[in-house]
Design a protein around this motif. Structure first.
Motif, mmCIF file in Angstrom:
data_model
loop_
_atom_site.group_PDB
_atom_site.id
_atom_site.type_symbol
_atom_site.label_atom_id
_atom_site.label_comp_id
_atom_site.label_asym_id
_atom_site.label_seq_id
_atom_site.Cartn_x
_atom_site.Cartn_y
_atom_site.Cartn_z
ATOM 1 N N PRO A 84 0.658 -1.419 0.078
ATOM 2 C CA PRO A 84 -0.094 -0.113 0.006
ATOM 3 C C PRO A 84 0.769 1.215 0.009
ATOM 4 C CG PRO A 84 0.031 -0.931 2.114
ATOM 5 C CD PRO A 84 0.773 -1.767 1.319
ATOM 6 N N ASN A 85 2.236 1.227 0.161
ATOM 7 C CA ASN A 85 2.948 2.046 0.168
ATOM 8 C C ASN A 85 4.677 1.888 -0.419
ATOM 9 O OD1 ASN A 85 4.404 1.508 2.402
ATOM 10 N ND2 ASN A 85 2.530 2.041 3.629
ATOM 11 N N TYR A 86 5.307 2.901 -0.302
ATOM 12 C CA TYR A 86 6.688 2.452 -0.761
ATOM 13 C C TYR A 86 7.480 1.788 0.309
ATOM 14 C CZ TYR A 86 5.951 4.976 -5.150
ATOM 15 O OH TYR A 86 5.537 5.165 -6.261
ATOM 16 N N GLY A 87 6.916 1.401 1.268
ATOM 17 C CA GLY A 87 7.773 0.611 2.294
ATOM 18 C C GLY A 87 7.340 -0.824 2.136
ATOM 19 N N ARG A 88 6.695 -1.158 1.246
ATOM 20 C CA ARG A 88 6.203 -2.749 1.241
ATOM 21 C C ARG A 88 7.291 -3.566 1.026
ATOM 22 N NH1 ARG A 88 1.491 -5.742 0.214
ATOM 23 N NH2 ARG A 88 1.791 -7.690 0.568
ATOM 24 N N TRP A 89 8.328 -3.255 0.151
ATOM 25 C CA TRP A 89 9.361 -4.229 -0.037
ATOM 26 C C TRP A 89 10.264 -4.310 1.319
ATOM 27 C CZ3 TRP A 89 12.078 -4.060 -5.372
ATOM 28 C CH2 TRP A 89 11.154 -4.648 -6.295
ATOM 29 N N TRP A 90 10.349 -2.948 1.905
ATOM 30 C CA TRP A 90 11.407 -2.943 3.012
ATOM 31 C C TRP A 90 10.683 -3.864 4.192
ATOM 32 C CZ3 TRP A 90 14.528 -2.348 -0.202
ATOM 33 C CH2 TRP A 90 14.603 -1.295 -1.221
ATOM 34 N N GLN A 91 9.440 -3.700 4.313
ATOM 35 C CA GLN A 91 8.686 -4.356 5.180
ATOM 36 C C GLN A 91 8.669 -5.929 5.207
ATOM 37 O OE1 GLN A 91 4.355 -3.684 5.665
ATOM 38 N NE2 GLN A 91 4.384 -5.406 6.945
ATOM 39 N N MET A 92 8.639 -6.512 3.886
ATOM 40 C CA MET A 92 8.870 -7.815 3.735
ATOM 41 C C MET A 92 10.319 -8.167 4.069
ATOM 42 S SD MET A 92 6.222 -8.229 0.366
ATOM 43 C CE MET A 92 6.932 -9.811 0.150
ATOM 44 N N ILE A 93 11.203 -7.378 3.676
ATOM 45 C CA ILE A 93 12.524 -8.002 3.861
ATOM 46 C C ILE A 93 12.780 -8.004 5.552
ATOM 47 C CG2 ILE A 93 14.944 -7.099 3.937
ATOM 48 C CD1 ILE A 93 14.633 -6.170 1.106
ATOM 49 N N HIS A 111 13.950 7.895 2.081
ATOM 50 C CA HIS A 111 14.329 7.657 3.484
ATOM 51 C C HIS A 111 13.388 6.543 4.138
ATOM 52 C CE1 HIS A 111 17.137 10.706 3.370
ATOM 53 N NE2 HIS A 111 16.105 11.694 2.991
ATOM 54 N N GLU A 112 12.481 6.159 3.401
ATOM 55 C CA GLU A 112 11.678 5.058 4.001
ATOM 56 C C GLU A 112 12.165 3.889 4.384
ATOM 57 O OE1 GLU A 112 8.235 5.507 4.250
ATOM 58 O OE2 GLU A 112 7.814 3.315 4.777
#
Ligand code: WTA
Length: 664
Positions: A346-355, A379-380
């Protein structure tokens, strides 16, 4: 050859980053001495080098009796006499020790989640192989087209084909019905496997209607049936007698299916890719050589470890999705993550959240994705714990030093090696890349060829270019995972790859890329030298684009070249000449542009949208009628035209075009 552009100059002047010492201590290849030893072994006895690796890495049903057969060059044969099955290599042989290990982690865009253990993968692949054989009459050598989203079933169906010995051809879900139809027809596929659709950007999207359209009017007579995986639950039409539900049928199948013993050289799959001329070509890969290199490069380049969680973000419709999402990791018995959706939902943090959530150790993605994430939400990543990461990979296009540094510092925390992997659909796996524990890295440079890969930068006569000079990137010895043929067109295979560069009369594989080699042997890729444009890492043939544009009734002719783009790397820039009687005003031209983009998305897909177009009175052509695309490319890129224009049929056209560009 074009002048070295500013970005390449920047790359060449970058400082060097050394691999992380703690990581290197535990890596398979720990330092440059070990790398050089491997290269030395390959150099001193090429066949022994590859033969030993093939014996060690592959679980053969029957050993091979010849490593390399060059008799019918360039139709090389590797590991002749050997028998294996790639699904056995990717599943069965791991069962003894890893049956409860997770093979696939799946995350849907809406957050749903599933794990498939090796044991479960085994039963699902066997059931699917039974289903394909018993109900769809799929046999060894038959072609099966997959038009599927990023769900575990795509891997299951690919492996089921491999188990039977059928040849799969995965078509990227973003391609249009017309493009799908071309690929089905060329491969003369017997079955299409698809899904109702999937989820993207928070909404369901559809695939099955595109299959219906592709098959309309009996345009693909080879296709007898369609098998549909239900994923998003949206309504779809089932054509009676033709369409079948995977979810309903699979429950009834037995979970044992003996893998078919395949010859080393039997084709594993076709994957269509764009060339500089004509329609996309069906790149044909072998069984043994391909899987050997897929597995080996996972070990060398990603230093894959048993405890690793590994994530490659490529879509399965591209070669990276074949080799580094599915075949490579599974051949190693690793855990691979398949993610269904986009990077921004839902936002540009999705991949980082998955990592953070899956504690990803090795992460492989594209420079375009990196540039998008960087430019939208620099900076996300700081909001997430990315400390599990150890190796970061990029593929598909050059990475500019700015994006590289952000990836290195923000994502990798300054401690991960970045493996900038150069390779192609045709090479099957990584060819030129740093090794994470060994190679000192230069941002934006693919560095050195892998051991056993003989990459050289040459002139057309096969002689080497001087260090620092630009030349043609060639692979001068055959390698196990190389393309074996273009499906149904051996002449095109020779013409596409083995006609431009020769050494002592012997044909040499030319990649289509330009490159510069420095005094340390480091190779920097300078981009395609042919008429292929690389948009977001997707290869698009300008000939395909031009032939679609000229389908518009107002268009007399067109020429398409690449323009540089800060996010997608390159974008499509079309010069369009309208028929003389077409009325011209701003409004009219805008309308034509819209219609042309409509034609492109219908004929090819949304990835083929024009970045820019220019209506011009004519095109620069030689007296024999050849369009001088290089001149057009320089103009599109805002570079000074340095080419000799005196040989043009009408040299004044160049000035006219430059005037139009500067007025836009
Ligand atoms: C380009 C993708 C620069 C190149 C695996 C090649 C790259 C084409 C890199 C193949 C890289 C791939 N640096 N350029 N690290 N990797 N390319 O067949 O132009 O989709 O010829 O295979 O992508 O694209 P393909």
């Amino acid at each position: 050859m074009d002048n070295v552009n500013a970005n390449i100059e920047k790359v060449l002047s970058q400082k060097i980053f050394k691999p992380n010492r703690d990581f290197a201590k535990l890596a398979r290849i720990k330092n440059m001495c070990e790398y050089e030893d491997l290269c030395y072994n390959a150099d001193s006895d090429y066949e022994k080098f590859w033969g030993d690796l093939a014996r060690e890495k592959i679980s053969w049903f029957h050993p091979f009796n010849k490593v390399l057969n060059t008799e019918n060059a360039p139709f090389y044969k590797w590991f002749e006499g050997g028998k294996l099955n790639v699904s056995y290599q990717c599943i069965d042989r791991h069962l003894k020790e890893k049956k409860n290990k997770v093979a696939i982690i799946f995350e849907g865009e809406m957050g749903d989640y599933k794990v498939v253990t090796y044991r479960k993968l085994y039963t699902e692949v066997n059931k699917t192989a039974n289903l394909l054989k018993n109900h769809f009459d799929i046999r060894k050598g038959d072609r099966v087209v997959l038009y599927m989203p990023m769900i575990p079933e795509v891997a299951i169906v690919m492996l089921a084909c491999a188990r039977i010995g059928a040849i799969h051809s995965v078509v990227f879900g973003g391609f249009s019905p017309e493009a799908l139809r071309d690929r089905i027809q060329d491969a003369e596929a017997k079955l299409v496997v698809t899904a109702d659709g999937a989820f993207r950007k928070g909404k369901p999207y559809m695939l099955k209607p595109a299959v219906d359209k592709a098959l309309e009017n009996n345009s693909c007579p080879s296709v007898k049936k369609v098998l549909i995986v239900e994923r998003n639950g949206e309504d779809i039409e089932y054509v009676r007698g033709r369409d079948f539900s995977y979810n309903e049928m699979i429950a009834h199948e037995r979970s044992i299916f003996e893998p078919e013993p395949m010859d080393s050289e039997d084709p594993l799959f076709l994957l269509y890719t764009s060339g500089s001329t004509g329609k996309p070509k069906g790149v044909q890969h072998s069984s043994a050589g391909y899987i050997l290199h897929a597995q080996l490069t996972m070990e060398w380049v990603f230093d894959i470890k048993d405890s690793d969680n590994y994530w490659c973000t490529a879509d399965v419709g591209w070669i990276t999705g074949h080799t580094y999402l599915i075949y490579g990791p599974l051949a190693c018995g690793a855990t691979t993550l398949i993610y269904e959706g986009t990077l921004a939902y839902p936002n540009y943090g999705r991949w980082w959240q998955m990592i953070e959530e899956y504690k990803i150790d090795k992460f492989y993605t594209s420079p375009t994705a990196i540039r998008m994430l960087y430019s939208h939400a620099e900076h996300e990543p700081r909001n997430y714990d990315l400390s599990s990461l150890k190796v970061l990979g990029t593929v598909g296009e050059p990475i500019n030093p700015t994006a590289w540094k952000w990836f290195y510092e923000e994502i990798g925390g300054g401690r991960c090696s970045i493996v900038d992997t150069w390779w192609q659909t045709e090479t099957g796996g990584n060819m030129i890349t740093p090794l994470p524990g060994a190679t000192p890295i230069k941002p934006g440079c693919a560095t050195l060829p892998l051991p056993g890969i003989i990459a050289e930068v040459l002139h057309e006569d096969g002689s080497r270019v001087e260090n620092g000079e630009q030349g043609l990137l060639c692979i001068t010895k055959p390698w196990p995972s190389m393309i074996r043929n273009i499906w149904g067109d051996s002449e095109r295979y020779i013409e596409s790859y083995f006609s431009q560069v020769k050494r002592d009369g012997m044909p040499i594989y030319f990649s289509g890329d330009g490159a510069i080699i420095d005094e340390k042997g480091y190779i920097t890729i300078t981009g395609r030298t042919d008429d292929v444009v690389n948009v977001s890492g997707h290869r698009i043939g300008t000939a395909e684009i031009e032939s679609a544009i000229t389908k518009h009734e107002s268009v007399a002719e067109s020429a398409c070249v690449s323009k540089l783009d800060p996010i997608t790397g390159e974008s499509l820039f079309a010069y369009i000449v309208l028929h003389e009687n077409v009325p011209r005003s701003m409004g009219e031209e805008l309308e034509i542009m819209k219609e042309i983009n409509g034609i492109l998305s219908k004929e090819i897909g949304n990835i083929a949208k024009l970045g820019a177009a220019l209506f011009v009175p004519g095109l620069p052509k030689t007296r024999s009628g050849k369009i001088m695309r290089r001149i057009l490319k320089s103009i599109a890129r805002g570079e000074e035209v340095k080419q000799d224009i005196s040989t043009l049929e009408d040299p004044s056209i160049v000035e006219k075009i430059v005037k139009i560009v500067t007025n836009v």
